[in-house]
Scaffold this active site. Structure first.
Site, mmCIF file in Angstrom:
data_model
loop_
_atom_site.group_PDB
_atom_site.id
_atom_site.type_symbol
_atom_site.label_atom_id
_atom_site.label_comp_id
_atom_site.label_asym_id
_atom_site.label_seq_id
_atom_site.Cartn_x
_atom_site.Cartn_y
_atom_site.Cartn_z
ATOM 1 N N ILE A 285 101.256 9.695 35.762
ATOM 2 C CA ILE A 285 101.882 11.027 35.812
ATOM 3 C C ILE A 285 102.598 11.240 37.145
ATOM 4 C CG2 ILE A 285 100.378 12.175 34.134
ATOM 5 C CD1 ILE A 285 98.717 13.212 36.523
ATOM 6 N N LYS B 170 91.451 21.992 40.711
ATOM 7 C CA LYS B 170 91.500 22.717 39.430
ATOM 8 C C LYS B 170 91.880 24.181 39.650
ATOM 9 C CE LYS B 170 90.473 19.617 36.282
ATOM 10 N NZ LYS B 170 91.520 19.226 35.329
ATOM 11 N N GLY C 108 96.698 11.550 29.876
ATOM 12 C CA GLY C 108 95.281 11.209 29.941
ATOM 13 C C GLY C 108 94.714 11.022 28.542
ATOM 14 N N GLY D 236 91.386 9.285 27.509
ATOM 15 C CA GLY D 236 90.101 9.844 27.943
ATOM 16 C C GLY D 236 89.351 10.512 26.801
ATOM 17 N N TYR E 233 87.837 18.159 43.665
ATOM 18 C CA TYR E 233 88.200 18.338 42.247
ATOM 19 C C TYR E 233 88.243 19.819 41.879
ATOM 20 C CZ TYR E 233 87.410 18.023 37.145
ATOM 21 O OH TYR E 233 87.472 18.155 35.782
HETATM 22 N N1 SER Z 1 82.661 17.376 33.773
HETATM 23 C C1 SER Z 1 83.532 17.276 34.895
HETATM 24 C C2 SER Z 1 82.933 16.496 35.990
HETATM 25 O O1 SER Z 1 81.732 16.378 36.028
HETATM 26 C C3 SER Z 1 83.808 18.628 35.447
HETATM 27 O O2 SER Z 1 84.848 19.224 34.800
HETATM 28 O O3 SER Z 1 83.658 16.039 36.824
#
Ligand code: SER
Length: 337
Positions: free
Chosen positions: A55, A158, A11, A14, A154
């Site tokens: 990945i 995580k 990544g 980014g 998400y």
């Molecule tokens: N900043 C990220 C998001 O808003 C969160 O880790 O997805």
């Protein structure tokens, strides 16, 4: 195989990747990168070898494994939180299966060169989850082991990958006698990050960086959360500094696998106020997106980072005022001049 102990950054194109490559280039270890997108030319100049790919492509990971000795992995590739809500199954694939691939890669690297591989994983305040705004407000600054009921794909990804990393780092193949874990897994739960040089895409904390960059460009901006929305934020140089501090801390000093780090925690209204002070013509309005607002409402208003301060000396340079006065505004002005 390269004779040099290398660094792998996934990544890499980014936001965090940019900052890390800047800091790590010129150091003793050559950098190799893996990203779906090619690096910007000024970034590409700083790396030894750039792999363009996914990945999820295990053949590509095997090739890197065969060609390089990797001692440090910074696994930054992920789909961010808003984007993940539109494609949860894809998010799971990239965020979880992708991380598993990188952990397997790091384990094989360690087995082949015999040294532990230090593995950095960026988790997020999205790992936390409050069912109501009232509970968020009452909780105040959350500690690492509290309120871990994420409401997003998400956040769930995580939180699970934190556990995967802990497993690979401490309990790998515990029933087998012939295998030893080779990974030294270290993790930070980031707050919203604000860079003067790049704009994020697909995140839910994006309103703050988007507002600042739009004002600097003279473009109108419609903020998608309520003025009272509050989550922690951090200036990108402090985030990168924290990653490097954690990665270089002596292992025996680390009492945890996962660390909160804090800096400042303004409301959207407070961000808007400093943006207007710096750019008096800023045209900021509010049009609340109910879904993104509910994600922000589920994230903590601030974090307790006592463990990071004690164990490895987390000490952000920029508080809210300084982040804008000394870093964001001058750097952004120059960028769009
Ligand atoms: N900043 C990220 C998001 O808003 C969160 O880790 O997805």
């Amino acid at each position: 195989m390269s004779r040099y102990a290398s660094i792998l950054i996934t990544g890499a194109s980014g936001e965090i990747g940019h900052g890390l490559i800047d800091r790590l280039s010129g150091g003793p270890r050559p950098i190799i990168t893996l990203d779906l997108n090619p690096l910007a030319s000024e970034v590409a100049k700083k790396v030894r070898k750039e792999f363009v790919g996914s990945i999820l492509d295990t053949q590509m990971l095997e090739r890197i494994n065969a060609e390089y000795e990797v001692d440090e992995v910074y696994h930054l590739a992920a789909l961010l939180s808003t984007r993940s809500e539109f494609s949860p199954a894809l998010a799971h694939k990239v965020n979880v299966e992708g991380t598993l691939n990188l952990l397997e890669f790091a384990q094989r690297e360690g087995e082949s060169h015999g040294r532990p591989v230090t593995f950095f994983y960026p988790s997020s305040i999205a790992a936390y989850g409050f069912p109501t705004l009232r509970e968020k407000t009452e909780a105040g600054r959350v500690k690492e082991d509290e309120h871990l009921q994420p409401t997003t794909m998400y956040g769930a990804n995580k939180l699970y990958c934190e556990h995967l990393g802990r497993y690979y780092g401490r309990h790998y193949k515990q029933l087998a006698t012939d295998k030893l874990g080779k990974i030294d897994f270290r993790c930070i739960r980031f707050s919203g990050l604000i860079s003067a040089l790049t704009v994020p895409s697909g995140g839910t904390s994006d309103y703050a960086p988007e507002m600042i960059h739009a004002a600097a460009k003279g473009e109108p901006y419609s903020c998608f959360v309520r003025p009272d929305a509050r989550i922690p934020f951090m200036a990108m140089p402090d985030a990168v500094e924290a990653v490097l501090k954690l990665m270089h801390a002596p292992r025996e000093k680390l009492s945890r696998v996962v660390y909160n780090i804090g800096a400042f925690a303004p409301t959207a209204e407070e961000v808007e106020r400093v943006v207007r002070e710096a750019f008096p013509n800023a045209a900021v309005s509010t049009k609340v997106d109910g879904k993104r607002q509910s994600i922000i409402d589920s994230w903590p208003g601030d974090v307790n980072d006592g463990a990071a301060v004690r164990d490895w000396g987390h000490a952000p340079r920029y508080d809210f005022a300084a982040a804008f006065r000394d870093y964001l505004i001058p750097t952004i002005r120059k960028r769009y001049a």
